[in-house]
Design a protein around this motif. Structure first.
Motif, PDB file in Angstrom:
ATOM      1  N   SER A 260       0.824  -1.205   0.000  1.00 44.39           N
ATOM      2  CA  SER A 260       0.000   0.000   0.000  1.00 44.39           C
ATOM      3  C   SER A 260       0.858   1.255   0.000  1.00 44.39           C
ATOM      4  O   SER A 260       0.613   2.200  -0.750  1.00 44.39           O
ATOM      5  CB  SER A 260      -0.931  -0.002   1.219  1.00 44.39           C
ATOM      6  N   GLY A 261       1.903   1.260   0.842  1.00 39.61           N
ATOM      7  CA  GLY A 261       2.801   2.412   0.893  1.00 39.61           C
ATOM      8  C   GLY A 261       3.543   2.616  -0.414  1.00 39.61           C
ATOM      9  O   GLY A 261       3.698   3.748  -0.890  1.00 39.61           O
ATOM     10  N   ARG A 262       3.967   1.506  -1.043  1.00 42.88           N
ATOM     11  CA  ARG A 262       4.688   1.592  -2.309  1.00 42.88           C
ATOM     12  C   ARG A 262       3.784   2.141  -3.409  1.00 42.88           C
ATOM     13  O   ARG A 262       4.189   2.990  -4.211  1.00 42.88           O
ATOM     14  CB  ARG A 262       5.210   0.218  -2.697  1.00 42.88           C
ATOM     15  N   GLU A 263       2.537   1.676  -3.437  1.00 38.10           N
ATOM     16  CA  GLU A 263       1.598   2.145  -4.460  1.00 38.10           C
ATOM     17  C   GLU A 263       1.281   3.629  -4.276  1.00 38.10           C
ATOM     18  O   GLU A 263       1.216   4.384  -5.242  1.00 38.10           O
ATOM     19  CB  GLU A 263       0.312   1.324  -4.424  1.00 38.10           C
ATOM     20  N   ASN A 264       1.088   4.040  -3.026  1.00 36.81           N
ATOM     21  CA  ASN A 264       0.793   5.453  -2.763  1.00 36.81           C
ATOM     22  C   ASN A 264       1.946   6.352  -3.164  1.00 36.81           C
ATOM     23  O   ASN A 264       1.742   7.449  -3.709  1.00 36.81           O
ATOM     24  CB  ASN A 264       0.465   5.652  -1.279  1.00 36.81           C
ATOM     25  N   ARG A 265       3.180   5.897  -2.905  1.00 36.75           N
ATOM     26  CA  ARG A 265       4.350   6.694  -3.294  1.00 36.75           C
ATOM     27  C   ARG A 265       4.460   6.786  -4.809  1.00 36.75           C
ATOM     28  O   ARG A 265       4.820   7.839  -5.355  1.00 36.75           O
ATOM     29  CB  ARG A 265       5.629   6.083  -2.695  1.00 36.75           C
ATOM     30  N   TRP A 266       4.140   5.687  -5.480  1.00 35.75           N
ATOM     31  CA  TRP A 266       4.175   5.696  -6.953  1.00 35.75           C
ATOM     32  C   TRP A 266       3.124   6.653  -7.523  1.00 35.75           C
ATOM     33  O   TRP A 266       3.411   7.430  -8.436  1.00 35.75           O
ATOM     34  CB  TRP A 266       3.941   4.273  -7.461  1.00 35.75           C
ATOM     35  N   ILE A 267       1.910   6.621  -6.983  1.00 38.76           N
ATOM     36  CA  ILE A 267       0.848   7.517  -7.438  1.00 38.76           C
ATOM     37  C   ILE A 267       1.260   8.974  -7.228  1.00 38.76           C
ATOM     38  O   ILE A 267       1.067   9.825  -8.107  1.00 38.76           O
ATOM     39  CB  ILE A 267      -0.468   7.216  -6.699  1.00 38.76           C
ATOM     40  N   SER A 268       1.832   9.274  -6.058  1.00 37.08           N
ATOM     41  CA  SER A 268       2.283  10.641  -5.779  1.00 37.08           C
ATOM     42  C   SER A 268       3.353  11.077  -6.769  1.00 37.08           C
ATOM     43  O   SER A 268       3.358  12.227  -7.229  1.00 37.08           O
ATOM     44  CB  SER A 268       2.816  10.743  -4.345  1.00 37.08           C
ATOM     45  N   PHE A 316      -7.069  12.280  -8.321  1.00 33.21           N
ATOM     46  CA  PHE A 316      -7.194  13.536  -9.055  1.00 33.21           C
ATOM     47  C   PHE A 316      -7.120  14.744  -8.138  1.00 33.21           C
ATOM     48  O   PHE A 316      -6.640  15.806  -8.532  1.00 33.21           O
ATOM     49  CB  PHE A 316      -8.498  13.556  -9.854  1.00 33.21           C
ATOM     50  N   TYR A 317      -7.631  14.608  -6.908  1.00 34.31           N
ATOM     51  CA  TYR A 317      -7.563  15.736  -5.980  1.00 34.31           C
ATOM     52  C   TYR A 317      -6.108  16.036  -5.633  1.00 34.31           C
ATOM     53  O   TYR A 317      -5.695  17.198  -5.552  1.00 34.31           O
ATOM     54  CB  TYR A 317      -8.363  15.431  -4.720  1.00 34.31           C
ATOM     55  N   GLN A 318      -5.318  14.984  -5.446  1.00 41.77           N
ATOM     56  CA  GLN A 318      -3.892  15.180  -5.171  1.00 41.77           C
ATOM     57  C   GLN A 318      -3.215  15.846  -6.355  1.00 41.77           C
ATOM     58  O   GLN A 318      -2.394  16.753  -6.179  1.00 41.77           O
ATOM     59  CB  GLN A 318      -3.233  13.836  -4.876  1.00 41.77           C
ATOM     60  N   LEU A 319      -3.558  15.402  -7.568  1.00 36.96           N
ATOM     61  CA  LEU A 319      -3.002  16.019  -8.773  1.00 36.96           C
ATOM     62  C   LEU A 319      -3.347  17.508  -8.825  1.00 36.96           C
ATOM     63  O   LEU A 319      -2.498  18.345  -9.157  1.00 36.96           O
ATOM     64  CB  LEU A 319      -3.536  15.315 -10.021  1.00 36.96           C
ATOM     65  N   GLU A 320      -4.574  17.841  -8.471  1.00 37.14           N
ATOM     66  CA  GLU A 320      -4.994  19.249  -8.461  1.00 37.14           C
ATOM     67  C   GLU A 320      -4.214  20.046  -7.433  1.00 37.14           C
ATOM     68  O   GLU A 320      -3.798  21.185  -7.687  1.00 37.14           O
ATOM     69  CB  GLU A 320      -6.492  19.328  -8.164  1.00 37.14           C
ATOM     70  N   GLN A 321      -3.975  19.461  -6.251  1.00 38.15           N
ATOM     71  CA  GLN A 321      -3.190  20.145  -5.216  1.00 38.15           C
ATOM     72  C   GLN A 321      -1.760  20.407  -5.694  1.00 38.15           C
ATOM     73  O   GLN A 321      -1.225  21.501  -5.512  1.00 38.15           O
ATOM     74  CB  GLN A 321      -3.175  19.301  -3.937  1.00 38.15           C
ATOM     75  N   PHE A 322      -1.134  19.381  -6.278  1.00 42.04           N
ATOM     76  CA  PHE A 322       0.237  19.528  -6.763  1.00 42.04           C
ATOM     77  C   PHE A 322       0.307  20.594  -7.851  1.00 42.04           C
ATOM     78  O   PHE A 322       1.208  21.444  -7.862  1.00 42.04           O
ATOM     79  CB  PHE A 322       0.755  18.192  -7.306  1.00 42.04           C
ATOM     80  N   LEU A 323      -0.637  20.548  -8.775  1.00 42.57           N
ATOM     81  CA  LEU A 323      -0.656  21.509  -9.868  1.00 42.57           C
ATOM     82  C   LEU A 323      -0.853  22.924  -9.332  1.00 42.57           C
ATOM     83  O   LEU A 323      -0.221  23.882  -9.811  1.00 42.57           O
ATOM     84  CB  LEU A 323      -1.754  21.163 -10.864  1.00 42.57           C
TER      85      LEU A 323
END
Length: 405
Positions: A260-268, A316-323
């Motif tokens: 789970s941690g590895r997948e979350n880091r990859w998504i980020s 997508f919300y994380q993507l919006e925050q980063f952008l």
């Protein structure tokens, strides 16, 4: 305008004594948080800082051997957690149905709905700038513990860029994850307010799964950011997760946690790279226009069954925050517009018709003006038009359902 980021840096521990001091401090801090949490729960959720400080400050120092600033920080940490939970509960009211009349009712929840005090299970400690942590001229971090201050080396690419005099630092959080030590530092910076009059580019961004993002600018140029490889990788994670869940052993559960941690880091990482690419491509003074995805489903019936569950959504919300924060650092802005009819409207003649979109072929074909294009591109074009209307002065631009242009 003030923008805030969280700097996450790994800590290089030179000896086991420092690690023991960190662990001891974090555990005492955690226990103190649970002590304050229980007090708040048993005293009608009184969260007045001055009253709690008067009642608990001395006890915290004596019972948990906390230093002065840490005792104050414990109270602030618990108050902040209760306020967060209070907000979350208010946003999700309790829904129930009258069994006789069949009517549905909503009841707003507050902290009195809690059955027990909020529990602090993960050891951590909040550190105040200068009082509990500081950055030394040698490039090291000085961190306060119950055994005194220790010096550690930060391991973070680009860490020094935040010490150019334009950033202000606040709270830092010390924590341990997967056997490694980290410090999360809150930093703020004053950036120039976005001025609509200086806009050079208006970019519509359609987000999805087949293409994570499709951009369309004022010059009519379209860029597709492919998501096929990402979907395949998520399918692999899903398959491995299902295998481990079926086993149900302790070792399988440990692997699930790591997975789970590895997948979350990859998504980020994917979202960071995508947002960085967009900001660099269009440069400063760009308005990025996104559709509001609240309530929007990305379920894909055209996918093989094995791929459907894990591809219903993306972060997508994380993507919006980063952008957003990257755009602010580059004198640009991100706005949200209504997603209504953005995938059903013909950008040429304005006719809105759901049947004009062919999901299987990923194509939009207008039966009124015969315009034809990729369906994701159509969405980006319509979103870009709403962004242009926003620049022209419309506060909340959106499309209305019509049959003619």
């Amino acid at each position: 305008m003030e923008m805030q980021v969280t700097i996450k840096t790994k800590l290089k521990i030179s000896n086991s004594e420092i690690a023991l001091s960190f662990s001891k401090t974090m555990e005492q801090y955690r226990q103190a948080c649970n002590y304050v949490s229980e007090y708040i729960f048993n005293h009608d959720f009184d969260m007045k800082q001055s009253r709690l400080n008067k009642e608990l400050y001395t006890k915290l120092r004596n019972l948990f051997s906390l230093k002065s600033q840490m005792a104050q920080s414990v109270i602030r940490t618990v108050i902040a957690r209760y306020k967060t939970v209070k907000t979350q509960m208010a946003r999700k009211p309790y829904k129930y149905q009258d069994q006789n009349a069949g009517e549905w009712y909503r009841e707003v929840r507050d902290l009195t709905w809690l059955h027990k005090p909020i529990s602090f299970n993960r050891p951590q400690v909040d550190l105040q700038r200068n009082r509990d942590w500081s950055y030394l001229s040698s490039g090291q971090l000085s961190i306060n513990t119950l055994d005194g201050r220790v010096k550690v080396d930060p391991i973070c690419h680009g860490f020094n860029q935040y010490f150019d005099g334009t950033w202000k630092f606040g709270l830092a959080k010390l924590l341990k994850s997967s056997g490694k030590w980290y410090l999360h530092i809150s930093a703020t910076k004053e950036v120039t307010d976005f001025d609509k009059q200086t806009v050079k580019h208006v970019v519509g961004l359609d987000r999805g799964l087949r293409f994570l993002a499709t951009s369309y600018d004022e010059q009519g140029k379209t860029v597709f950011f492919d998501g096929q490889a990402i979907m395949r990788k998520r399918a692999k994670y899903q398959k491995l997760r299902a295998t481990l869940q079926a086993k149900g052993t302790k070792s399988a559960k440990r692997r699930l946690k790591k997975l789970s941690g590895r997948e979350n880091r990859w998504i980020s990482d994917v979202n960071h790279c995508l947002s960085k690419t967009l900001v660099q491509k269009y440069g400063a003074n760009t308005l990025f226009v996104l559709e509001n995805l609240n309530g929007v489903s990305f379920e894909r019936t055209d996918l093989p069954k094995v791929l459907r569950n894990q591809n219903k959504s993306w972060a997508f919300y994380q993507l919006e925050q980063f952008l957003t924060y990257k755009a602010h650092l580059n004198n640009s802005e991100v706005v949200e517009v209504s997603a209504k009819y953005t995938s059903q409207r013909c950008p040429k003649c304005g006719v809105i018709k759901k049947d004009n979109r062919n999901h299987e072929k990923h194509e939009y074909h207008c039966d009124n003006c015969d315009y034809r294009s990729n369906d994701d591109r159509i969405g980006a074009m319509n979103i870009q038009l709403l962004g242009t209307q926003y620049i022209s002065g419309q506060g909340q631009p959106k499309f209305e359902l019509t049959t003619n242009a």
